[in-house]
Design a protein around this motif. Structure first.
Motif, PDB file in Angstrom:
ATOM      1  N   SER A 136       0.842  -1.198   0.000  1.00  6.92           N
ATOM      2  CA  SER A 136       0.000   0.000   0.000  1.00  6.92           C
ATOM      3  C   SER A 136       0.874   1.244   0.000  1.00  6.92           C
ATOM      4  O   SER A 136       2.102   1.168   0.042  1.00  6.92           O
ATOM      5  CB  SER A 136      -0.940  -0.017   1.213  1.00  6.92           C
ATOM      6  N   GLY A 137       0.236   2.390  -0.048  1.00 10.92           N
ATOM      7  CA  GLY A 137       0.975   3.650  -0.090  1.00 10.92           C
ATOM      8  C   GLY A 137       0.936   4.280  -1.468  1.00 10.92           C
ATOM      9  O   GLY A 137       0.663   3.620  -2.477  1.00 10.92           O
ATOM     10  N   GLN A 138       1.222   5.537  -1.512  1.00 16.56           N
ATOM     11  CA  GLN A 138       1.096   6.330  -2.738  1.00 16.56           C
ATOM     12  C   GLN A 138       1.930   5.783  -3.892  1.00 16.56           C
ATOM     13  O   GLN A 138       1.520   5.844  -5.053  1.00 16.56           O
ATOM     14  CB  GLN A 138       1.510   7.778  -2.423  1.00 16.56           C
ATOM     15  N   ASP A 139       3.107   5.259  -3.582  1.00 16.06           N
ATOM     16  CA  ASP A 139       4.030   4.812  -4.638  1.00 16.06           C
ATOM     17  C   ASP A 139       3.970   3.307  -4.888  1.00 16.06           C
ATOM     18  O   ASP A 139       4.891   2.744  -5.498  1.00 16.06           O
ATOM     19  CB  ASP A 139       5.469   5.191  -4.267  1.00 16.06           C
ATOM     20  N   ARG A 140       2.909   2.626  -4.438  1.00 15.49           N
ATOM     21  CA  ARG A 140       2.899   1.154  -4.486  1.00 15.49           C
ATOM     22  C   ARG A 140       3.070   0.605  -5.902  1.00 15.49           C
ATOM     23  O   ARG A 140       3.832  -0.346  -6.123  1.00 15.49           O
ATOM     24  CB  ARG A 140       1.617   0.611  -3.858  1.00 15.49           C
ATOM     25  N   GLY A 141       2.351   1.183  -6.865  1.00 16.63           N
ATOM     26  CA  GLY A 141       2.453   0.687  -8.229  1.00 16.63           C
ATOM     27  C   GLY A 141       3.822   0.952  -8.828  1.00 16.63           C
ATOM     28  O   GLY A 141       4.443   0.063  -9.416  1.00 16.63           O
ATOM     29  N   LYS A 142       4.291   2.162  -8.690  1.00 11.85           N
ATOM     30  CA  LYS A 142       5.599   2.536  -9.231  1.00 11.85           C
ATOM     31  C   LYS A 142       6.708   1.708  -8.600  1.00 11.85           C
ATOM     32  O   LYS A 142       7.633   1.245  -9.289  1.00 11.85           O
ATOM     33  CB  LYS A 142       5.843   4.029  -8.963  1.00 11.85           C
ATOM     34  N   TYR A 143       6.612   1.483  -7.295  1.00 14.80           N
ATOM     35  CA  TYR A 143       7.653   0.717  -6.608  1.00 14.80           C
ATOM     36  C   TYR A 143       7.681  -0.732  -7.081  1.00 14.80           C
ATOM     37  O   TYR A 143       8.741  -1.262  -7.459  1.00 14.80           O
ATOM     38  CB  TYR A 143       7.446   0.765  -5.096  1.00 14.80           C
ATOM     39  N   THR A 178       8.354  -9.012 -12.724  1.00 13.11           N
ATOM     40  CA  THR A 178       8.352  -9.249 -14.171  1.00 13.11           C
ATOM     41  C   THR A 178       7.097  -8.763 -14.880  1.00 13.11           C
ATOM     42  O   THR A 178       7.129  -8.507 -16.081  1.00 13.11           O
ATOM     43  CB  THR A 178       8.482 -10.761 -14.462  1.00 13.11           C
ATOM     44  N   CYS A 179       5.970  -8.668 -14.176  1.00  7.25           N
ATOM     45  CA  CYS A 179       4.705  -8.308 -14.821  1.00  7.25           C
ATOM     46  C   CYS A 179       4.544  -6.786 -14.883  1.00  7.25           C
ATOM     47  O   CYS A 179       5.241  -6.043 -14.195  1.00  7.25           O
ATOM     48  CB  CYS A 179       3.531  -8.945 -14.091  1.00  7.25           C
ATOM     49  N   ASP A 180       3.584  -6.338 -15.702  1.00 10.40           N
ATOM     50  CA  ASP A 180       3.341  -4.906 -15.877  1.00 10.40           C
ATOM     51  C   ASP A 180       2.317  -4.436 -14.839  1.00 10.40           C
ATOM     52  O   ASP A 180       1.111  -4.478 -15.067  1.00 10.40           O
ATOM     53  CB  ASP A 180       2.838  -4.630 -17.293  1.00 10.40           C
ATOM     54  N   VAL A 181       2.814  -3.998 -13.698  1.00 11.27           N
ATOM     55  CA  VAL A 181       1.946  -3.553 -12.610  1.00 11.27           C
ATOM     56  C   VAL A 181       1.152  -2.322 -13.031  1.00 11.27           C
ATOM     57  O   VAL A 181      -0.035  -2.188 -12.709  1.00 11.27           O
ATOM     58  CB  VAL A 181       2.781  -3.243 -11.352  1.00 11.27           C
ATOM     59  N   ARG A 208       0.656 -14.441  -7.730  1.00 14.76           N
ATOM     60  CA  ARG A 208      -0.503 -13.839  -8.392  1.00 14.76           C
ATOM     61  C   ARG A 208      -0.705 -12.478  -7.752  1.00 14.76           C
ATOM     62  O   ARG A 208      -0.755 -12.369  -6.521  1.00 14.76           O
ATOM     63  CB  ARG A 208      -1.746 -14.718  -8.244  1.00 14.76           C
ATOM     64  N   LEU A 209      -0.818 -11.445  -8.567  1.00 16.08           N
ATOM     65  CA  LEU A 209      -0.947 -10.070  -8.090  1.00 16.08           C
ATOM     66  C   LEU A 209      -2.366  -9.580  -8.332  1.00 16.08           C
ATOM     67  O   LEU A 209      -2.879  -9.640  -9.452  1.00 16.08           O
ATOM     68  CB  LEU A 209       0.040  -9.164  -8.819  1.00 16.08           C
TER      69      LEU A 209
END
Length: 300
Positions: free
Chosen positions: A24-31, A37-40, A65-66
Protein backbone atom coordinates in the motif's frame (compact mmCIF):
# COMPACT_ATOMS: atom_id res chain seq x y z
CA UNK A 1 -6.64 -43.41 -13.38
CA UNK A 2 -7.52 -41.02 -10.52
CA UNK A 3 -6.86 -37.42 -11.41
CA UNK A 4 -7.79 -34.02 -9.97
CA UNK A 5 -11.34 -33.38 -11.21
CA UNK A 6 -13.82 -30.62 -10.47
CA UNK A 7 -16.44 -31.48 -7.84
CA UNK A 8 -19.97 -32.10 -9.09
CA UNK A 9 -21.27 -29.02 -7.25
CA UNK A 10 -19.77 -25.67 -6.15
CA UNK A 11 -17.40 -26.45 -3.29
CA UNK A 12 -15.42 -24.24 -0.92
CA UNK A 13 -11.70 -24.73 -0.30
CA UNK A 14 -9.84 -23.01 2.54
CA UNK A 15 -6.50 -22.13 0.95
CA UNK A 16 -4.05 -22.29 3.83
CA UNK A 17 -1.09 -22.67 1.47
CA UNK A 18 -1.42 -19.11 0.18
CA UNK A 19 0.22 -16.15 1.93
CA UNK A 20 -1.19 -12.69 1.22
CA UNK A 21 1.15 -9.70 1.30
CA UNK A 22 -0.33 -6.19 1.10
CA UNK A 23 1.52 -3.40 -0.71
CA UNK A 24 0.00 0.00 0.00
CA UNK A 25 0.97 3.65 -0.09
CA UNK A 26 1.10 6.33 -2.74
CA UNK A 27 4.03 4.81 -4.64
CA UNK A 28 2.90 1.15 -4.49
CA UNK A 29 2.45 0.69 -8.23
CA UNK A 30 5.60 2.54 -9.23
CA UNK A 31 7.65 0.72 -6.61
CA UNK A 32 6.49 -2.78 -7.48
CA UNK A 33 6.82 -2.05 -11.20
CA UNK A 34 10.59 -1.83 -10.70
CA UNK A 35 10.76 -5.10 -8.78
CA UNK A 36 8.76 -7.74 -10.69
CA UNK A 37 8.35 -9.25 -14.17
CA UNK A 38 4.70 -8.31 -14.82
CA UNK A 39 3.34 -4.91 -15.88
CA UNK A 40 1.95 -3.55 -12.61
CA UNK A 41 1.12 -0.18 -14.15
CA UNK A 42 -1.25 -1.81 -16.64
CA UNK A 43 -3.53 -3.13 -13.89
CA UNK A 44 -6.76 -1.39 -12.91
CA UNK A 45 -8.74 -2.16 -9.75
CA UNK A 46 -10.37 -5.56 -10.19
CA UNK A 47 -7.65 -6.87 -12.50
CA UNK A 48 -4.93 -9.40 -11.74
CA UNK A 49 -1.90 -11.12 -13.25
CA UNK A 50 0.72 -13.76 -12.60
CA UNK A 51 4.33 -12.66 -12.19
CA UNK A 52 7.76 -13.32 -10.77
CA UNK A 53 10.14 -11.61 -8.34
CA UNK A 54 13.80 -12.15 -9.25
CA UNK A 55 17.20 -11.59 -7.72
CA UNK A 56 19.72 -9.46 -9.67
CA UNK A 57 20.82 -12.55 -11.64
CA UNK A 58 17.26 -13.26 -12.79
CA UNK A 59 16.66 -16.24 -10.49
CA UNK A 60 13.27 -16.29 -8.79
CA UNK A 61 12.66 -15.46 -5.15
CA UNK A 62 9.04 -16.35 -5.87
CA UNK A 63 6.31 -16.53 -8.41
CA UNK A 64 2.98 -14.97 -7.45
CA UNK A 65 -0.50 -13.84 -8.39
CA UNK A 66 -0.95 -10.07 -8.09
CA UNK A 67 -4.37 -8.56 -7.35
CA UNK A 68 -5.13 -4.87 -7.84
CA UNK A 69 -7.63 -3.41 -5.36
CA UNK A 70 -8.73 0.22 -5.02
CA UNK A 71 -6.50 0.92 -2.02
CA UNK A 72 -3.65 -1.60 -2.33
CA UNK A 73 -1.98 -4.41 -4.23
CA UNK A 74 -2.08 -7.99 -2.93
CA UNK A 75 0.70 -10.47 -3.62
CA UNK A 76 -0.29 -14.15 -3.29
CA UNK A 77 2.61 -16.58 -2.78
CA UNK A 78 3.56 -19.80 -1.08
CA UNK A 79 4.08 -19.04 2.65
CA UNK A 80 7.49 -20.73 2.67
CA UNK A 81 9.10 -18.21 0.30
CA UNK A 82 8.42 -15.18 2.52
CA UNK A 83 11.42 -15.48 4.85
CA UNK A 84 13.77 -14.76 1.96
CA UNK A 85 11.48 -12.89 -0.40
CA UNK A 86 10.05 -10.19 1.86
CA UNK A 87 13.41 -8.69 2.94
CA UNK A 88 14.34 -8.44 -0.74
CA UNK A 89 10.99 -6.89 -1.64
CA UNK A 90 11.35 -4.34 1.17
CA UNK A 91 15.01 -3.55 0.49
CA UNK A 92 14.40 -0.33 -1.43
CA UNK A 93 11.00 0.55 0.06
CA UNK A 94 12.59 3.08 2.44
CA UNK A 95 13.11 5.34 -0.56
CA UNK A 96 9.43 5.29 -1.61
CA UNK A 97 6.02 5.99 -0.11
CA UNK A 98 5.10 2.34 0.18
CA UNK A 99 4.22 -0.05 2.99
CA UNK A 100 4.62 -3.83 2.77
CA UNK A 101 2.91 -6.02 5.35
CA UNK A 102 0.94 -9.22 5.90
CA UNK A 103 -2.73 -8.86 4.93
CA UNK A 104 -5.52 -10.11 7.17
CA UNK A 105 -7.85 -11.24 4.38
CA UNK A 106 -8.45 -14.92 3.66
CA UNK A 107 -7.97 -16.88 0.43
CA UNK A 108 -10.83 -19.22 -0.49
CA UNK A 109 -11.23 -21.42 -3.56
CA UNK A 110 -14.62 -22.04 -5.16
CA UNK A 111 -14.64 -24.94 -7.61
CA UNK A 112 -17.14 -27.38 -9.06
CA UNK A 113 -19.78 -27.62 -11.75
CA UNK A 114 -22.00 -24.56 -11.52
CA UNK A 115 -19.41 -22.35 -9.78
CA UNK A 116 -19.53 -19.73 -12.53
CA UNK A 117 -23.28 -19.40 -12.00
CA UNK A 118 -22.82 -19.33 -8.21
CA UNK A 119 -20.29 -16.49 -8.47
CA UNK A 120 -22.59 -14.60 -10.86
CA UNK A 121 -25.47 -14.93 -8.41
CA UNK A 122 -23.36 -13.90 -5.40
CA UNK A 123 -21.27 -11.10 -6.91
CA UNK A 124 -22.64 -10.32 -10.37
CA UNK A 125 -19.33 -11.28 -12.01
CA UNK A 126 -18.53 -13.39 -15.05
CA UNK A 127 -14.83 -12.44 -15.02
CA UNK A 128 -12.36 -11.38 -12.31
CA UNK A 129 -13.45 -8.30 -10.41
CA UNK A 130 -13.80 -6.48 -7.12
CA UNK A 131 -16.08 -7.81 -4.39
CA UNK A 132 -16.89 -6.49 -0.93
CA UNK A 133 -13.64 -6.45 1.03
CA UNK A 134 -11.47 -7.86 -1.75
CA UNK A 135 -11.52 -9.54 -5.14
CA UNK A 136 -12.74 -12.61 -7.01
CA UNK A 137 -10.35 -14.12 -9.56
CA UNK A 138 -11.53 -16.46 -12.29
CA UNK A 139 -8.85 -19.16 -12.64
CA UNK A 140 -10.64 -21.22 -15.30
CA UNK A 141 -14.19 -22.38 -16.05
CA UNK A 142 -16.06 -23.11 -12.79
CA UNK A 143 -13.01 -22.34 -10.65
CA UNK A 144 -12.54 -19.09 -8.72
CA UNK A 145 -10.20 -17.68 -6.10
CA UNK A 146 -11.71 -15.28 -3.55
CA UNK A 147 -9.55 -12.98 -1.45
CA UNK A 148 -11.75 -11.22 1.09
CA UNK A 149 -13.27 -11.62 4.49
CA UNK A 150 -14.61 -15.17 5.09
CA UNK A 151 -17.49 -16.00 2.75
CA UNK A 152 -19.17 -18.95 1.02
CA UNK A 153 -20.00 -20.72 4.30
CA UNK A 154 -23.13 -22.19 2.74
CA UNK A 155 -21.06 -24.39 0.41
CA UNK A 156 -19.70 -27.82 1.24
CA UNK A 157 -16.02 -27.78 2.16
CA UNK A 158 -13.52 -29.68 0.02
CA UNK A 159 -10.04 -31.05 0.67
CA UNK A 160 -7.49 -28.32 -0.04
CA UNK A 161 -5.18 -30.80 -1.81
CA UNK A 162 -7.73 -31.09 -4.65
CA UNK A 163 -7.50 -27.36 -5.32
CA UNK A 164 -3.74 -27.57 -5.71
CA UNK A 165 -4.14 -30.69 -7.83
CA UNK A 166 -6.37 -28.71 -10.18
CA UNK A 167 -3.68 -26.02 -10.36
CA UNK A 168 -1.15 -28.71 -11.30
CA UNK A 169 -3.48 -29.99 -14.02
CA UNK A 170 -3.79 -26.40 -15.29
CA UNK A 171 0.02 -26.08 -15.46
CA UNK A 172 0.08 -23.28 -12.86
CA UNK A 173 3.37 -23.11 -10.90
CA UNK A 174 3.81 -22.58 -7.16
CA UNK A 175 7.35 -22.13 -5.92
CA UNK A 176 8.36 -23.17 -2.41
CA UNK A 177 11.42 -22.14 -0.42
CA UNK A 178 13.37 -25.15 -1.71
CA UNK A 179 13.16 -23.72 -5.26
CA UNK A 180 14.43 -20.20 -4.49
CA UNK A 181 17.45 -19.26 -6.58
CA UNK A 182 16.95 -22.27 -8.92
CA UNK A 183 14.82 -20.98 -11.79
CA UNK A 184 14.48 -18.00 -14.09
CA UNK A 185 10.84 -17.03 -14.83
CA UNK A 186 10.69 -18.80 -18.21
CA UNK A 187 11.55 -22.11 -16.51
CA UNK A 188 8.13 -21.88 -14.82
CA UNK A 189 6.40 -20.98 -18.13
CA UNK A 190 5.54 -17.51 -16.84
CA UNK A 191 5.94 -16.08 -20.36
CA UNK A 192 3.20 -18.47 -21.57
CA UNK A 193 0.95 -17.48 -18.65
CA UNK A 194 1.19 -13.71 -19.30
CA UNK A 195 3.41 -13.29 -16.23
CA UNK A 196 6.25 -11.47 -18.00
CA UNK A 197 6.08 -8.11 -19.78
CA UNK A 198 9.00 -7.68 -22.20
CA UNK A 199 8.25 -4.01 -22.95
CA UNK A 200 7.87 -2.51 -19.47
CA UNK A 201 11.47 -1.42 -18.90
CA UNK A 202 13.86 -2.20 -16.08
CA UNK A 203 13.19 -4.40 -13.07
CA UNK A 204 15.31 -6.67 -10.91
CA UNK A 205 16.77 -9.47 -13.07
CA UNK A 206 15.38 -8.00 -16.29
CA UNK A 207 18.57 -8.49 -18.33
CA UNK A 208 18.60 -12.24 -17.74
CA UNK A 209 14.89 -12.60 -18.52
CA UNK A 210 15.27 -10.61 -21.76
CA UNK A 211 18.34 -12.61 -22.78
CA UNK A 212 16.42 -15.84 -22.31
CA UNK A 213 13.79 -14.58 -24.76
CA UNK A 214 15.81 -12.81 -27.40
CA UNK A 215 18.96 -14.96 -27.40
CA UNK A 216 17.42 -18.32 -26.60
CA UNK A 217 19.40 -18.52 -23.38
CA UNK A 218 16.88 -20.71 -21.54
CA UNK A 219 16.88 -24.48 -22.04
CA UNK A 220 14.36 -25.59 -19.39
CA UNK A 221 10.58 -25.41 -18.94
CA UNK A 222 7.76 -26.55 -16.69
CA UNK A 223 6.22 -29.90 -17.67
CA UNK A 224 3.20 -31.86 -16.46
CA UNK A 225 3.72 -35.55 -15.62
CA UNK A 226 1.41 -38.36 -14.53
CA UNK A 227 2.06 -41.85 -13.25
CA UNK A 228 2.32 -44.01 -10.15
CA UNK A 229 4.20 -43.73 -6.85
CA UNK A 230 3.62 -45.18 -3.40
CA UNK A 231 5.93 -42.98 -1.35
CA UNK A 232 5.06 -39.34 -0.53
CA UNK A 233 6.38 -36.87 -3.10
CA UNK A 234 7.51 -33.39 -2.10
CA UNK A 235 8.58 -30.14 -3.74
CA UNK A 236 12.27 -30.35 -4.59
CA UNK A 237 12.37 -34.13 -5.09
CA UNK A 238 14.62 -35.33 -7.92
CA UNK A 239 13.26 -36.84 -11.14
CA UNK A 240 15.33 -39.26 -13.20
CA UNK A 241 14.88 -40.00 -16.93
CA UNK A 242 15.38 -43.43 -18.47
CA UNK A 243 18.22 -43.70 -20.98
CA UNK A 244 18.35 -47.28 -22.22
CA UNK A 245 18.94 -49.44 -19.15
CA UNK A 246 20.16 -46.48 -17.10
CA UNK A 247 18.59 -43.56 -15.26
CA UNK A 248 19.96 -40.02 -15.14
CA UNK A 249 18.94 -36.95 -13.14
CA UNK A 250 16.63 -34.82 -15.25
CA UNK A 251 14.85 -32.25 -13.10
CA UNK A 252 13.14 -31.16 -9.91
CA UNK A 253 9.55 -31.59 -8.72
CA UNK A 254 7.71 -28.30 -8.34
CA UNK A 255 4.26 -29.42 -7.10
CA UNK A 256 2.65 -32.85 -6.61
CA UNK A 257 -0.84 -34.35 -6.10
CA UNK A 258 -1.27 -37.96 -5.00
CA UNK A 259 -4.25 -40.25 -4.51
CA UNK A 260 -4.47 -44.05 -4.31
CA UNK A 261 -0.98 -44.53 -5.74
CA UNK A 262 -1.62 -42.17 -8.65
CA UNK A 263 0.53 -39.08 -9.06
CA UNK A 264 0.24 -35.82 -10.96
CA UNK A 265 3.10 -33.35 -10.74
CA UNK A 266 4.76 -30.37 -12.34
CA UNK A 267 8.53 -30.40 -12.79
CA UNK A 268 11.21 -28.27 -14.44
CA UNK A 269 12.90 -30.35 -17.17
CA UNK A 270 15.01 -29.74 -20.29
CA UNK A 271 12.92 -28.12 -23.02
CA UNK A 272 13.97 -30.78 -25.55
CA UNK A 273 12.59 -33.66 -23.46
CA UNK A 274 11.03 -36.25 -25.80
CA UNK A 275 7.27 -36.67 -25.57
CA UNK A 276 7.61 -40.42 -24.94
CA UNK A 277 10.30 -40.10 -22.24
CA UNK A 278 9.91 -42.24 -19.11
CA UNK A 279 10.70 -40.95 -15.62
CA UNK A 280 10.93 -42.12 -12.04
CA UNK A 281 11.45 -40.49 -8.67
CA UNK A 282 15.00 -40.91 -7.43
CA UNK A 283 13.79 -41.99 -3.99
CA UNK A 284 11.40 -44.65 -5.40
CA UNK A 285 12.90 -46.88 -8.10
CA UNK A 286 9.59 -48.55 -8.96
CA UNK A 287 7.70 -45.29 -9.57
CA UNK A 288 6.91 -44.49 -13.21
CA UNK A 289 5.90 -41.20 -14.81
CA UNK A 290 5.33 -39.90 -18.32
CA UNK A 291 4.60 -36.52 -19.84
CA UNK A 292 1.03 -35.22 -20.04
CA UNK A 293 0.15 -32.35 -22.42
CA UNK A 294 0.00 -28.89 -20.89
CA UNK A 295 -3.31 -27.04 -21.40
CA UNK A 296 -1.50 -24.10 -23.01
CA UNK A 297 1.15 -23.56 -25.69
CA UNK A 298 4.73 -22.87 -24.64
CA UNK A 299 6.35 -19.74 -26.02
CA UNK A 300 9.78 -18.20 -25.68
Amino acid sequence: MPSPVLPAVPTRFALTQLAITRISGQDRGKYLQGQVTCDVNALHPGEQTLGGHCDPKGKLWSNFRLLCLEECLLLLTSPSVLDRQLPELKKFAIFAKVEIATDERHATGIAGTGSDAWIAAQFGLDQSGLIDGGMAVKIEQDRWLLVSNPQADALAQGDESLWWGLDIKAGLPHMAAVHQGEFIPQMLNLQALDGICFTKGCYMGQETVARAKYRGANNRALFLLTGTANEPVSAGDTLEIQLGDNWRRSGMVLNAWQQSGQLWLTAVLPKDTEANAQFRLKQEEHSRLSLHPLPYALTE
